[in-house]
Motif scaffolding. Structure first.
Motif, PDB file in Angstrom:
ATOM      1  N   LEU A 247       0.726   4.191  -2.867  1.00 43.01           N
ATOM      2  CA  LEU A 247      -0.268   5.555  -2.579  1.00 43.01           C
ATOM      3  C   LEU A 247       1.878   6.334  -2.883  1.00 43.01           C
ATOM      4  O   LEU A 247       0.894   7.548  -3.502  1.00 43.01           O
ATOM      5  N   TRP A 248       2.557   6.480  -2.819  1.00 42.28           N
ATOM      6  CA  TRP A 248       3.965   6.856  -2.946  1.00 42.28           C
ATOM      7  C   TRP A 248       3.747   6.691  -4.666  1.00 42.28           C
ATOM      8  O   TRP A 248       3.931   7.993  -5.537  1.00 42.28           O
TER       9      TRP A 248
ATOM     10  N   VAL B 262       0.673  -0.821   0.062  1.00 44.78           N
ATOM     11  CA  VAL B 262       0.531   0.042   0.237  1.00 44.78           C
ATOM     12  C   VAL B 262       0.989   0.942  -0.053  1.00 44.78           C
ATOM     13  O   VAL B 262       0.264   2.434  -0.762  1.00 44.78           O
TER      14      VAL B 262
ATOM     15  N   VAL C 180      -2.177  13.390  -3.598  1.00 45.77           N
ATOM     16  CA  VAL C 180      -2.705  12.241  -3.289  1.00 45.77           C
ATOM     17  C   VAL C 180      -4.451  12.510  -2.716  1.00 45.77           C
ATOM     18  O   VAL C 180      -4.834  12.553  -2.017  1.00 45.77           O
TER      19      VAL C 180
ATOM     20  N   GLN D  76       0.896   9.573  -5.998  1.00 44.15           N
ATOM     21  CA  GLN D  76       1.677  10.495  -5.779  1.00 44.15           C
ATOM     22  C   GLN D  76       2.489  11.747  -6.898  1.00 44.15           C
ATOM     23  O   GLN D  76       2.315  12.709  -6.875  1.00 44.15           O
TER      24      GLN D  76
ATOM     25  N   ALA E 118      -2.949   7.022   4.515  1.00 46.92           N
ATOM     26  CA  ALA E 118      -2.131   8.389   3.385  1.00 46.92           C
ATOM     27  C   ALA E 118      -1.894   9.389   4.799  1.00 46.92           C
ATOM     28  O   ALA E 118      -1.522  10.588   4.262  1.00 46.92           O
TER      29      ALA E 118
ATOM     30  N   VAL F 121      -6.901   2.769   3.311  1.00 46.72           N
ATOM     31  CA  VAL F 121      -5.983   3.209   3.054  1.00 46.72           C
ATOM     32  C   VAL F 121      -6.025   4.331   3.143  1.00 46.72           C
ATOM     33  O   VAL F 121      -4.455   5.047   3.008  1.00 46.72           O
TER      34      VAL F 121
ATOM     35  N   ILE G 227      -6.711   7.091  -4.375  1.00 44.59           N
ATOM     36  CA  ILE G 227      -6.905   6.628  -3.510  1.00 44.59           C
ATOM     37  C   ILE G 227      -7.994   5.359  -3.025  1.00 44.59           C
ATOM     38  O   ILE G 227      -7.946   3.640  -2.502  1.00 44.59           O
TER      39      ILE G 227
ATOM     40  N   VAL H 131      -5.901   3.165  -5.268  1.00 42.59           N
ATOM     41  CA  VAL H 131      -4.795   2.192  -4.740  1.00 42.59           C
ATOM     42  C   VAL H 131      -5.795   0.754  -4.004  1.00 42.59           C
ATOM     43  O   VAL H 131      -6.013  -0.184  -3.801  1.00 42.59           O
TER      44      VAL H 131
ATOM     45  N   PHE I 285       2.941  11.753   2.470  1.00 45.54           N
ATOM     46  CA  PHE I 285       1.880  11.631   1.542  1.00 45.54           C
ATOM     47  C   PHE I 285       0.738  12.862   1.761  1.00 45.54           C
ATOM     48  O   PHE I 285       0.558  13.569   2.818  1.00 45.54           O
TER      49      PHE I 285
END
Ligand code: FES
Length: 352
Positions: free
Chosen positions: A46-47, A42, A57, A50, A80, A76, A62, A65, A86
């Protein structure tokens, strides 16, 4: 730490979908984990989203993901909103993370902060042309080159008001900039003249093993070492137990020993006197007359005198269950269940 919330609805994009590059990255990350453990990817995803979204984000990212990892959206969202790496709101083209922790502050970070406020404005907002935004963060681990900032993915260290102003000017106008130390320091080498660890032999390998070489030179027959445990045991064996060889200081008073030492035998009357129960330490009975309340519950701990005839009250409870009594009904049960109320379950599975 500031409350971390998603950006207002008016800033959120209508949709978000993985680019081919993000999709390939996600598949590669998920493949690192066993089947069913894809949620472990996860943070990596997320990285990446972004990066795809321009440094922040959005809510739709989100959700994308969560769908990719087969996770509830809230899980998630928790990740975040927890990690400050984030960004939950849009950032400038150059996102400046300003270190405001003690070492940087002691080295002049306060002046750097004033430059940020004057040139960009309030923390967390983008300047009018969208070039910069900034945020104060905790130590970024470059304290020896303080004060410093991180701009996007790179560190800029040894800042002064002048070189920081110039750095911002160069970034804004698209000129190349120098990463790392802004005063030409190589990584975190000494700031001024080197005055420690200057001996060249520290660096030419000649010191390695020198202690052993010196030792060999002083003993013509070669190195002598302390005898090991096995050698010492062979040279000086010792009994493993006190009784198996070494003298011990135990005195046994037997009639034969007394006779050997020339002492008279112990008088029979004295021996009988010492063994008398009347000479033993008296124990007062635990009675209410003595001011001690007897236990109120017959199922609590009860003093059980070893000699009831001496006067102490004896428990009337059997000390062992009667043969055939189920353990749960035994009078002597002491596992705590005896103090719990009975629970009855009826046919509808209700308890009373
Ligand atoms: S205190 Fe600023 S980098 Fe450590």
């Amino acid at each position: 730490m500031a409350v971390r919330k998603l950006a207002p609805e008016e800033l959120q994009p209508e949709s978000f979908s993985f680019s081919p590059e993000t999709e390939a990255f996600a598949d590669q990350q998920i493949a690192k984990y066993p089947p069913g453990r894809q949620a472990s990817a996860v943070i990596a995803l997320l990285w990446k989203v972004q990066e795809q979204a321009g440094g922040w984000v959005p809510r739709k990212a989100i959700e994308a993901v969560a769908a990719k990892l087969d996770m509830p959206v809230i899980r998630v969202m928790e990740v975040a909103t927890f990690y400050t790496m984030f960004n939950l709101e849009p950032v400038g083209k150059y996102f400046i993370q300003f270190c405001g922790t003690t070492p940087c502050m002691l080295r002049g970070a306060g002046d750097i902060k004033k430059v940020l406020e004057r040139r960009i404005g309030e923390s967390g907002h983008i300047n009018p042309d969208g070039t910069f935004s900034w945020l104060e963060v905790e130590c970024l681990g470059a304290c020896s080159n303080a004060p410093m900032v991180q701009i996007n993915d790179d560190y800029y260290e040894d800042l002064t008001v002048d070189n920081f102003e110039k750095l911002l000017d160069d970034l804004a106008s698209g000129r190349p900039v120098r990463k790392g130390s802004q005063i030409g320091r190589n990584r975190s080498e000494p700031f001024q003249a080197v005055n420690t660890l200057k001996d060249p032999s520290l660096y030419d390998g000649s010191v390695v093993g020198a202690w052993r070489k010196r030792f060999e030179e002083t003993t013509p027959e070669g190195p002598t070492e302390e005898p090991g445990l096995e050698q010492r045991a062979a040279e000086n064996p010792r009994a493993a137990k006190p009784d198996s060889g070494r003298a011990i200081g135990r005195v046994i008073e037997t009639p034969a020993n007394r006779a050997a030492e020339g002492k008279p035998p112990i008088d029979a009357k004295d021996r009988a006197d010492a063994a008398s129960k009347d000479r033993a330490t008296a124990v007062e009975p635990r009675t209410e007359e003595a001011g001690i309340k007897a236990p109120e519950s017959s199922k609590s701990y009860v003093a059980n005198p070893s000699n009831p005839e001496e006067g102490r009250p004896a428990s009337t409870m059997p000390t062992t269950p009667v043969a055939g009594t189920p353990p749960s009904e035994a009078e002597t049960r002491r596992d705590g269940s005896e103090s719990k109320p009975d629970v009855v379950v009826d046919k509808d599975n209700k308890t009373s």
